[in-house]
Design a protein around this motif. Structure first.
Motif, mmCIF file in Angstrom:
data_model
loop_
_atom_site.group_PDB
_atom_site.id
_atom_site.type_symbol
_atom_site.label_atom_id
_atom_site.label_comp_id
_atom_site.label_asym_id
_atom_site.label_seq_id
_atom_site.Cartn_x
_atom_site.Cartn_y
_atom_site.Cartn_z
ATOM 1 N N LEU A 81 16.611 -6.000 51.936
ATOM 2 C CA LEU A 81 15.982 -6.767 50.869
ATOM 3 C C LEU A 81 14.485 -6.495 50.794
ATOM 4 O O LEU A 81 13.927 -6.286 49.721
ATOM 5 N N ALA A 115 16.605 -10.680 43.392
ATOM 6 C CA ALA A 115 15.803 -10.517 44.609
ATOM 7 C C ALA A 115 15.194 -11.854 45.021
ATOM 8 O O ALA A 115 15.130 -12.173 46.222
ATOM 9 N N SER A 130 17.937 -13.903 46.601
ATOM 10 C CA SER A 130 18.236 -13.383 47.941
ATOM 11 C C SER A 130 17.150 -13.761 48.936
ATOM 12 O O SER A 130 17.426 -14.099 50.091
#
Length: 239
Positions: free
Chosen positions: A157, A215, A218
């Protein structure tokens, strides 16, 4: 999800002071040092330029900044024009700084080195510091053991090469020949969240792609899942 999309998210949303502890910790840290008009300071990975602008306005220091992300560069320049501050901004890599040797009294980085080739970046920070100068950085650390799968999930990530413990960070700074390495503060994500005072600033771009929203989601999930196993440390390294 593409690599480094979290950094793209920060740039697109123009998040200022996204590092652990936010702007509150930044101001508390800077207040511990005798900054003034004769202080030459380099901020690595300046982002939207919030910290650099504050240092010039609060202390009158001579500030230079390095940033790789073009969106961040544009937003930093917009901020500095609005604030009326004069800051030298270099668009480039921390791993290959364009400054001469031994220029700066302080090199400051807020959750930046973790996203670089750490060995190269730390060596460059050391090179551009004057003798007796100080590297001040706040960086993510692992508080407890993570499985291979867990670490891969996190670094995928954030676009990092690997996660380090506090002692592994200290070893890197010592290998770069810093004479003194001290930990000035830090804590787990959970502790940082509970102590957080000032919210980040936002300078949102006109277009935000769906993968950047993903994103963000996450990132929030990682914070909750690992809030007791990940943290940050503030390192002061003297040349």
């Amino acid at each position: 999800m593409k690599q480094c999309s979290y950094l793209d998210f920060l740039a697109a949303f123009g998040v200022g002071s996204a590092h652990p502890g936010g702007f509150t910790v930044t101001k508390q840290l800077l207040a511990q040092f005798s900054l003034g008009p004769y202080t030459k300071l380099l901020e690595i990975g300046c982002g939207t330029g919030r910290t650099a602008s504050y240092i010039v306005k609060q202390y009158g220091s001579v500030v230079s900044a390095v940033e790789m992300n073009e969106t961040m560069v544009q937003k930093a320049r917009k901020r500095w024009n609005k604030d009326g501050v004069n800051i030298e901004l270099i668009k480039g890599s921390i791993e290959a700084l364009t400054f001469h040797d031994e220029v700066f009294h302080i090199v400051l980085g807020e959750s930046v080195l973790a996203f670089t080739n750490k060995r190269k970046a730390i060596d460059e920070c050391y090179r551009v510091l004057q003798r007796g100068g100080v590297l001040l950085v706040s960086e993510v650390v692992t508080e407890q053991h993570l499985s291979v799968h867990e670490e891969e999930q996190i670094i995928a990530l954030y676009g990092m090469e690997q996660l380090l413990t506090e002692q592994e960070w200290i070893a890197l700074f010592q290998e770069a020949q810093f004479t003194t390495v001290r930990v000035l503060g830090g804590g787990t994500i959970a502790e940082t969240i509970s102590a957080h005072i000032e919210q980040p600033e936002w300078d949102i771009s006109d277009f935000i792609s769906q993968d950047l929203y993903e994103a963000w989601i996450s990132h929030e999930q990682i914070l909750q899942q690992y809030k007791h196993r990940l943290g940050h440390r503030i390192f002061m390294c003297q040349k």
